[in-house]
Design a protein around this motif. Structure first.
Motif, mmCIF file in Angstrom:
data_model
loop_
_atom_site.group_PDB
_atom_site.id
_atom_site.type_symbol
_atom_site.label_atom_id
_atom_site.label_comp_id
_atom_site.label_asym_id
_atom_site.label_seq_id
_atom_site.Cartn_x
_atom_site.Cartn_y
_atom_site.Cartn_z
ATOM 1 N N LYS A 159 -25.080 17.480 -10.243
ATOM 2 C CA LYS A 159 -25.463 16.069 -10.367
ATOM 3 C C LYS A 159 -24.307 15.169 -10.803
ATOM 4 O O LYS A 159 -23.984 14.195 -10.116
ATOM 5 N N GLN A 194 -22.163 12.462 -8.405
ATOM 6 C CA GLN A 194 -22.224 11.039 -8.748
ATOM 7 C C GLN A 194 -20.831 10.423 -8.861
ATOM 8 O O GLN A 194 -20.652 9.249 -8.551
ATOM 9 N N ILE A 230 -30.685 12.143 -8.197
ATOM 10 C CA ILE A 230 -29.963 10.861 -8.166
ATOM 11 C C ILE A 230 -30.526 9.990 -7.071
ATOM 12 O O ILE A 230 -31.219 10.419 -6.202
ATOM 13 N N ARG A 250 -25.317 14.201 -1.937
ATOM 14 C CA ARG A 250 -26.055 13.099 -2.562
ATOM 15 C C ARG A 250 -27.496 13.087 -2.077
ATOM 16 O O ARG A 250 -28.436 12.961 -2.858
#
Length: 153
Positions: A19, A23, A153, A144
Motif C-alpha cells: 500500500k 501510493q 487506496i 494501484r
C-alpha cells in the motif's frame, strides 16, 4: 477470485506490504501515461572531445520516479525468476501479464517494476524503454487498481 485469509500472502498481508510503496508511485501515473510512445531521454556527446562516449540525459520527472521506486521495498534483485516462471520474454508479454494480474500477483508485478528500475541503473536505455512501451505506467496503474479494488487506496 482469491479468498482472503490470515497469514503470509493473504490479501491483508499483500495490502500491508504494498500500500504505502504504491501510493508513493501513483503521483507519477499521469506523467507516465502522457509519455508512453514518446522519447524521454536524449543522447549527449561532446563533439569537441575525440574519445567522448555518448550517454543518455533523462527527463527530470523520470529520474524522480526512478529514485522514488528505488526507495520502495518493491525492488527485487531476483526479478529474473519472475520472468522465467511467467514466460515473459518481451515487453508485450509483460503487458499481457500485467493486464491479467490479480492481487496475488503483486510480487510478480513488483518484479517487473524491479527489472526496469534495476537494469536501468546499468543499461542506459531501459528506463526510457519502460516509459515508451507503457510497461512502467501499466504496472504501477495495475498495482494501484488492485489495491483500490481490495479496499486499500
Amino acid at each position: 477470485m482469491f479468498e482472503a485469509k490470515d497469514g503470509e500472502n493473504s490479501v491483508e498481508d499483500i495490502i500491508a506490504r504494498y500500500k504505502d510503496d504504491v501510493q508513493k508511485l501513483v503521483p507519477y501515473l499521469t506523467w507516465l501515461k502522457e509519455h508512453t510512445q514518446k522519447q524521454v531521454a536524449e543522447s549527449y556527446s561532446n563533439s569537441e572531445l575525440s574519445h567522448s562516449m555518448p550517454f543518455p540525459v533523462y527527463d527530470s520527472t523520470l529520474l524522480s520516479f526512478v529514485k522514488e521506486a528505488q526507495q520502495t521495498g518493491m525492488m527485487n534483485r531476483n526479478y529474473t525468476y519472475v520472468f522465467t516462471r511467467n514466460h515473459l520474454n518481451t515487453w508485450k508479454d509483460e503487458l499481457m501479464f500485467i493486464d491479467d494480474a490479480e492481487i496475488t500477483d503483486m510480487d510478480d508485478l513488483a518484479g517487473i517494476l524491479s527489472k526496469y528500475i534495476l537494469e536501468g541503473q546499468v543499461r542506459g536505455t531501459v528506463w526510457a524503454e519502460g516509459v515508451y512501451t507503457g510497461v512502467l505506467f501499466q504496472v504501477v496503474d495495475k498495482m494501484r487498481e488492485l489495491l483500490h479494488y481490495w479496499g486499500s487506496i
